[in-house]
Design a protein around this motif. Structure first.
Motif, PDB file in Angstrom:
ATOM      1  N   VAL A 211       0.843  -1.190   0.000  1.00  0.00           N
ATOM      2  CA  VAL A 211       0.000   0.000   0.000  1.00  0.00           C
ATOM      3  C   VAL A 211       0.878   1.239   0.000  1.00  0.00           C
ATOM      4  CG1 VAL A 211      -1.887   1.220   1.142  1.00  0.00           C
ATOM      5  CG2 VAL A 211      -1.725  -1.268   1.341  1.00  0.00           C
ATOM      6  N   VAL A 212       0.663   2.123  -0.966  1.00  0.00           N
ATOM      7  CA  VAL A 212       1.422   3.375  -1.033  1.00  0.00           C
ATOM      8  C   VAL A 212       0.469   4.540  -0.811  1.00  0.00           C
ATOM      9  CG1 VAL A 212       3.164   2.391  -2.551  1.00  0.00           C
ATOM     10  CG2 VAL A 212       1.219   3.580  -3.547  1.00  0.00           C
ATOM     11  N   GLN A 213       0.956   5.542  -0.130  1.00  0.00           N
ATOM     12  CA  GLN A 213       0.096   6.677   0.221  1.00  0.00           C
ATOM     13  C   GLN A 213       0.020   7.708  -0.897  1.00  0.00           C
ATOM     14  OE1 GLN A 213       0.547   8.252   4.177  1.00  0.00           O
ATOM     15  NE2 GLN A 213       0.102  10.344   3.525  1.00  0.00           N
ATOM     16  N   ASN A 214       1.115   7.884  -1.626  1.00  0.00           N
ATOM     17  CA  ASN A 214       1.181   8.994  -2.577  1.00  0.00           C
ATOM     18  C   ASN A 214       1.299   8.495  -4.012  1.00  0.00           C
ATOM     19  OD1 ASN A 214       1.015  11.067  -0.504  1.00  0.00           O
ATOM     20  ND2 ASN A 214       3.074  10.406   0.107  1.00  0.00           N
ATOM     21  N   ASP A 215       2.027   9.204  -4.846  1.00  0.00           N
ATOM     22  CA  ASP A 215       1.966   8.991  -6.295  1.00  0.00           C
ATOM     23  C   ASP A 215       2.463   7.609  -6.714  1.00  0.00           C
ATOM     24  OD1 ASP A 215       1.024  11.561  -6.536  1.00  0.00           O
ATOM     25  OD2 ASP A 215       2.993  12.420  -6.933  1.00  0.00           O
ATOM     26  N   PHE A 249       5.693 -14.644  -6.788  1.00  0.00           N
ATOM     27  CA  PHE A 249       4.553 -14.175  -6.008  1.00  0.00           C
ATOM     28  C   PHE A 249       3.882 -13.040  -6.767  1.00  0.00           C
ATOM     29  CE2 PHE A 249       7.433 -16.152  -3.137  1.00  0.00           C
ATOM     30  CZ  PHE A 249       6.714 -16.620  -2.049  1.00  0.00           C
ATOM     31  N   LEU A 250       2.563 -12.982  -6.726  1.00  0.00           N
ATOM     32  CA  LEU A 250       1.816 -11.879  -7.310  1.00  0.00           C
ATOM     33  C   LEU A 250       1.439 -10.919  -6.189  1.00  0.00           C
ATOM     34  CD1 LEU A 250      -0.524 -13.753  -9.824  1.00  0.00           C
ATOM     35  CD2 LEU A 250       1.692 -12.675 -10.268  1.00  0.00           C
ATOM     36  N   VAL A 251       1.921  -9.699  -6.285  1.00  0.00           N
ATOM     37  CA  VAL A 251       1.697  -8.692  -5.257  1.00  0.00           C
ATOM     38  C   VAL A 251       0.816  -7.587  -5.827  1.00  0.00           C
ATOM     39  CG1 VAL A 251       2.761  -7.033  -3.686  1.00  0.00           C
ATOM     40  CG2 VAL A 251       3.945  -9.188  -4.231  1.00  0.00           C
ATOM     41  N   ASP A 252      -0.282  -7.281  -5.143  1.00  0.00           N
ATOM     42  CA  ASP A 252      -1.096  -6.122  -5.512  1.00  0.00           C
ATOM     43  C   ASP A 252      -0.437  -4.867  -4.950  1.00  0.00           C
ATOM     44  OD1 ASP A 252      -3.567  -7.063  -6.902  1.00  0.00           O
ATOM     45  OD2 ASP A 252      -3.792  -8.258  -5.061  1.00  0.00           O
ATOM     46  N   VAL A 253      -0.104  -3.938  -5.832  1.00  0.00           N
ATOM     47  CA  VAL A 253       0.405  -2.636  -5.422  1.00  0.00           C
ATOM     48  C   VAL A 253      -0.740  -1.645  -5.581  1.00  0.00           C
ATOM     49  CG1 VAL A 253       2.152  -0.860  -5.800  1.00  0.00           C
ATOM     50  CG2 VAL A 253       2.709  -3.268  -6.214  1.00  0.00           C
ATOM     51  N   VAL A 254      -1.089  -0.962  -4.512  1.00  0.00           N
ATOM     52  CA  VAL A 254      -2.315  -0.172  -4.535  1.00  0.00           C
ATOM     53  C   VAL A 254      -2.131   1.118  -3.746  1.00  0.00           C
ATOM     54  CG1 VAL A 254      -3.237  -1.432  -2.536  1.00  0.00           C
ATOM     55  CG2 VAL A 254      -4.814  -0.255  -4.062  1.00  0.00           C
ATOM     56  N   ARG A 255      -2.676   2.200  -4.266  1.00  0.00           N
ATOM     57  CA  ARG A 255      -2.730   3.433  -3.485  1.00  0.00           C
ATOM     58  C   ARG A 255      -3.758   3.271  -2.373  1.00  0.00           C
ATOM     59  NH1 ARG A 255      -3.836   8.720  -6.156  1.00  0.00           N
ATOM     60  NH2 ARG A 255      -2.832   9.490  -4.253  1.00  0.00           N
ATOM     61  N   GLU A 256      -3.531   3.986  -1.294  1.00  0.00           N
ATOM     62  CA  GLU A 256      -4.428   3.887  -0.141  1.00  0.00           C
ATOM     63  C   GLU A 256      -5.881   4.122  -0.533  1.00  0.00           C
ATOM     64  OE1 GLU A 256      -5.210   6.159   4.141  1.00  0.00           O
ATOM     65  OE2 GLU A 256      -3.648   6.867   2.760  1.00  0.00           O
ATOM     66  N   SER A 257      -6.132   5.070  -1.403  1.00  0.00           N
ATOM     67  CA  SER A 257      -7.501   5.414  -1.786  1.00  0.00           C
ATOM     68  C   SER A 257      -8.219   4.285  -2.510  1.00  0.00           C
ATOM     69  CB  SER A 257      -7.498   6.661  -2.667  1.00  0.00           C
ATOM     70  OG  SER A 257      -6.701   6.458  -3.828  1.00  0.00           O
ATOM     71  N   ALA A 258      -7.459   3.386  -3.153  1.00  0.00           N
ATOM     72  CA  ALA A 258      -8.062   2.288  -3.919  1.00  0.00           C
ATOM     73  C   ALA A 258      -8.099   0.982  -3.136  1.00  0.00           C
ATOM     74  CB  ALA A 258      -7.295   2.080  -5.228  1.00  0.00           C
ATOM     75  N   LEU A 259      -7.623   0.989  -1.894  1.00  0.00           N
ATOM     76  CA  LEU A 259      -7.582  -0.244  -1.108  1.00  0.00           C
ATOM     77  C   LEU A 259      -8.965  -0.844  -0.849  1.00  0.00           C
ATOM     78  CD1 LEU A 259      -5.967  -2.336   0.509  1.00  0.00           C
ATOM     79  CD2 LEU A 259      -6.069  -0.777   2.475  1.00  0.00           C
ATOM     80  N   PRO A 260      -9.992  -0.060  -0.503  1.00  0.00           N
ATOM     81  CA  PRO A 260     -11.309  -0.677  -0.246  1.00  0.00           C
ATOM     82  C   PRO A 260     -11.840  -1.497  -1.427  1.00  0.00           C
ATOM     83  CG  PRO A 260     -11.269   1.549   0.620  1.00  0.00           C
ATOM     84  CD  PRO A 260     -10.002   1.380  -0.172  1.00  0.00           C
ATOM     85  N   LYS A 261     -11.636  -1.011  -2.651  1.00  0.00           N
ATOM     86  CA  LYS A 261     -12.105  -1.770  -3.814  1.00  0.00           C
ATOM     87  C   LYS A 261     -11.353  -3.092  -3.944  1.00  0.00           C
ATOM     88  CE  LYS A 261     -12.814  -1.545  -8.814  1.00  0.00           C
ATOM     89  NZ  LYS A 261     -12.653  -0.719 -10.046  1.00  0.00           N
ATOM     90  N   LEU A 262     -10.041  -3.066  -3.709  1.00  0.00           N
ATOM     91  CA  LEU A 262      -9.265  -4.306  -3.761  1.00  0.00           C
ATOM     92  C   LEU A 262      -9.756  -5.289  -2.709  1.00  0.00           C
ATOM     93  CD1 LEU A 262      -6.884  -6.083  -4.655  1.00  0.00           C
ATOM     94  CD2 LEU A 262      -5.433  -4.779  -3.075  1.00  0.00           C
ATOM     95  N   LEU A 263     -10.037  -4.823  -1.503  1.00  0.00           N
ATOM     96  CA  LEU A 263     -10.519  -5.717  -0.451  1.00  0.00           C
ATOM     97  C   LEU A 263     -11.871  -6.319  -0.812  1.00  0.00           C
ATOM     98  CD1 LEU A 263      -9.476  -3.684   2.729  1.00  0.00           C
ATOM     99  CD2 LEU A 263      -8.275  -5.606   1.637  1.00  0.00           C
ATOM    100  N   ASP A 264     -12.717  -5.548  -1.492  1.00  0.00           N
ATOM    101  CA  ASP A 264     -13.990  -6.104  -1.975  1.00  0.00           C
ATOM    102  C   ASP A 264     -13.741  -7.256  -2.947  1.00  0.00           C
ATOM    103  OD1 ASP A 264     -15.507  -4.362  -0.484  1.00  0.00           O
ATOM    104  OD2 ASP A 264     -15.871  -2.962  -2.136  1.00  0.00           O
ATOM    105  N   GLU A 265     -12.765  -7.094  -3.823  1.00  0.00           N
ATOM    106  CA  GLU A 265     -12.459  -8.145  -4.800  1.00  0.00           C
ATOM    107  C   GLU A 265     -11.915  -9.389  -4.102  1.00  0.00           C
ATOM    108  OE1 GLU A 265      -9.939  -6.620  -7.853  1.00  0.00           O
ATOM    109  OE2 GLU A 265     -11.308  -4.977  -8.364  1.00  0.00           O
TER     110      GLU A 265
END
Length: 285
Positions: A211-215, A249-265
């Motif tokens: 999880v990354v916070q910025n750009d 390993f497959l790692v999801d790299v995600v901005r903090e703002s998009a984390l809820p959608k990933l957790l839904d998936e």
């Protein structure tokens, strides 16, 4: 005697915390709780290479019973989300390429527990026997990243250069080391039953997330080898591991703002694999 300027001020403390990853970890923990995961922050594990204790930012899990008619068995499937967090001060760029995934790539989604094979099925792994390739969110991606960088200034002329950040490298490595450690612990603890048909299901599916916070940017090369940069909310990264060198390993790299959608998936993935989504259960015992 300490001088007044040797003691940090409240304003400086707040600024240091805002630039750290501590506050991000707290917000990620809250997002996981909101998504109905049980969360353990700052969990420890034994580094498989050095043998020393290391700390993972966030371990979260959810348990579901397997939907099958075996009342004598306590069959469960667990989804474990492992998070490392980065309050990146400079943009983080992942270099991606086209990815024509195949069913064999499902083994890059790591599973531990019992059984480690599905009896009566000719396929070599639980991942392939359950046909994870056909529905897990990772395989919706047409591109995959295999390299990454951030940016820093050169010492001699202050021009910008692409570079690896040691903290980011450590975070991505820890995600995979943790999984390798837990898989080995489960393998050593599993004692198969006399009859495979009597085996209970207790499987854990691991979802490593950075999880990354910025750009966050994705870099692609065009036909003339020029780089095209696109701001993205998430992408898929293939991480190799020194311990489990034969499997990536497959790692999801995600901005903090998009984390809820990933957790839904991920929650939908678990519902599918346990047969709780209303779809017919897959190749369970």
């Amino acid at each position: 005697m300490n001088r007044d300027d040797d003691k940090i001020s409240i304003e400086e403390m707040a600024d240091a915390l805002n630039r750290s990853g501590y506050l991000l970890e707290t917000r990620v923990e809250d997002a996981l709780v909101e998504a109905a995961f049980t969360v353990e922050a700052n969990t420890c594990y034994v580094d498989p290479i050095t043998g020393k204790s290391r700390e993972l930012d966030i371990y979260a899990f959810t348990l579901e019973p397997v939907d099958r008619e075996r009342e004598d068995k306590n069959d469960i499937v667990s989804s474990v989300v492992l998070c490392e967090c980065s309050n990146n001060s400079q943009p983080l760029v992942f270099l991606s390429k086209d990815w024509a995934s195949t069913p064999f790539d499902s083994e890059k989604v790591h599973v531990s527990g019992m059984p480690d094979v599905v009896p009566g099925n000719h396929l070599p792994s639980v991942q392939m026997a359950l046909d994870l390739y056909s529905f897990l969110h990772q395989f919706n991606s047409a591109r995959i990243a295999t390299q990454y960088c951030t940016f820093g200034r050169k010492r001699n002329d202050s021009s910008w250069m692409a570079t690896h950040d040691a903290d980011d490298h450590g975070s991505l490595s820890k995600l995979c080391d943790y999984i390798a450690c837990k898989k080995e612990q489960d393998r050593l603890a599993w004692a198969p039953t006399a009859k495979m048909e009597d085996e209970r299901i207790d499987l854990t599916f691991y979802f490593p997330v950075f999880v990354v916070q910025n750009d966050l940017y994705e870099a692609q090369q065009d036909p003339t080898s020029r780089v095209r940069l696109s701001a993205v909310d998430r992408l898929l990264f293939r991480q190799s591991n020194a311990v489990a060198s034969t499997v990536d390993f497959l790692v999801d790299v995600v901005r903090e703002s998009a984390l809820p959608k990933l957790l839904d998936e991920i929650t939908r993935d678990q519902a599918e694999v346990t047969g709780l989504s209303g779809v017919a259960p897959r190749a369970w015992l």
